[in-house]
Write an enzyme that holds these catalytic residues in place. Structure first.
Site: not given
Ligand code: CO8
Length: 262
Positions: A66, A111, A114, A134
């Site tokens: 992200a 992300g 993911e 993270e």
């Protein structure tokens, strides 16, 4: 909708989406998710498309996570909705009626891992790096990573990756069963396209049924999964593709699947 943060190419029944923010290592921001969502709608509306490939622009990253510069400006509620937005778009990839392959060409962190995990399977370059770092930001994965990774590699390996925030290289990801194949950086797209073209040559009804049965069936117990398979088998039996495939075998010729949903 015109795209600035992704590139959508459609060629010969294969759609390729490039995450395209190379200066930020293709980090996922709000605008990118809106574009990805719209691109997935375009792909679903185009009956010629039989396979989707997801990859990153540039030679360094698939997606480095992200966008942290956008993330830091969010209050808790905005972060919750951003997390939900990402989850929904990744679930849309998972639920596509066509197979999706991730071609991981470099960093696939947070992300990025993911996004790749939402695809049906992953091919990776020798340069690929996976991880859910993270925890190093005082956060946890928020785009479905805790769930998809644990289901794929088991709770123990997922917990080790999430708790330590350590990245793994492609060979470890292969050992974990997270990815299907490692390719040299130069041949990654060639190998992914070879597999995508092979899949695209198959019957569309059967492909869609196979994807749904594996996904829905494995989310339940074995007996229920087998019954889901029965129903889907019966339905595919009624398709034009099934008539063509079985006739071609008996007539000793190659089947020509039309790719129609009937
Ligand atoms: N967000 C924003 N910018 C990024 C990101 C990112 N995730 N990753 C890299 N960049 C930018 C850098 O800031 C840098 O920009 P600039 O040139 O303007 O300084 C540029 O990309 C190049 O990066 P580096 O100079 O850092 O390149 P290196 O080769 O030195 O390092 C790394 C590459 C190792 C990939 C490093 O960039 C890195 O560690 N990036 C962050 C990885 C990370 O922590 N990812 C997880 C992010 S959090 C997340 O994904 C949460 C998902 C769930 C959110 C839920 C919603 C609330």
């Amino acid at each position: 909708m015109s795209f600035e943060n992704i590139i959508l190419e459609i060629d010969n029944n294969i759609a390729t989406i490039f995450f395209n923010r190379p200066k930020a290592l293709n980090a996922l921001n709000n605008a990118l998710f809106d574009e990805l969502d719209a691109a997935l709608d375009q792909i679903m509306a185009n009956s010629d498309v039989r396979v989707l490939i997801l990859t990153g622009s540039g030679d360094k990253a698939f997606v480095a996570g992200a966008d942290i510069s956008e993330l830091v400006k969010m209050n808790p509620l905005q972060a919750k909705y951003f997390s939900r937005k990402g989850q929904k778009v990744f679930s849309k990839i998972e639920d596509l009626p066509i197979p999706a392959i991730a071609a991981v060409n470099g960093f696939a962190l947070g992300g990025g891992s993911e996004a790749a995990l939402a695809c049906d399977f992953i091919y990776a370059s020798e340069k690929a790096v996976f991880g859910l770092p993270e925890i190093n930001l005082g956060l946890i994965p928020g785009f479905g990573g805790t769930q998809r990774l644990a289901r794929l590699v088991g709770n123990n390996r997922a917990k080790e990756l999430v708790f330590t925030g350590k990245n793994i290289k492609a060979d470890k990801a292969l050992e974990y069963g997270m990815i299907n194949k490692i390719c040299s950086p130069d041949t990654l797209m060639e190998e992914v396209l070879k597999t995508a073209n092979l899949i695209a040559s198959k019957g569309k009804v059967a492909l869609r049924a196979a994807k749904e049965v594996i996904q829905n069936g494995t989310a339940t117990d074995l007996e229920t999964g087998c019954r889901i398979e029965n129903d889907a088998f019966g339905l595919t039996m009624s398709s034009e593709d099934a008539k063509e495939g079985t006739s071609a075998f008996l007539e000793k010729r190659k089947p020509e699947f039309k790719g129609e949903l009937k």
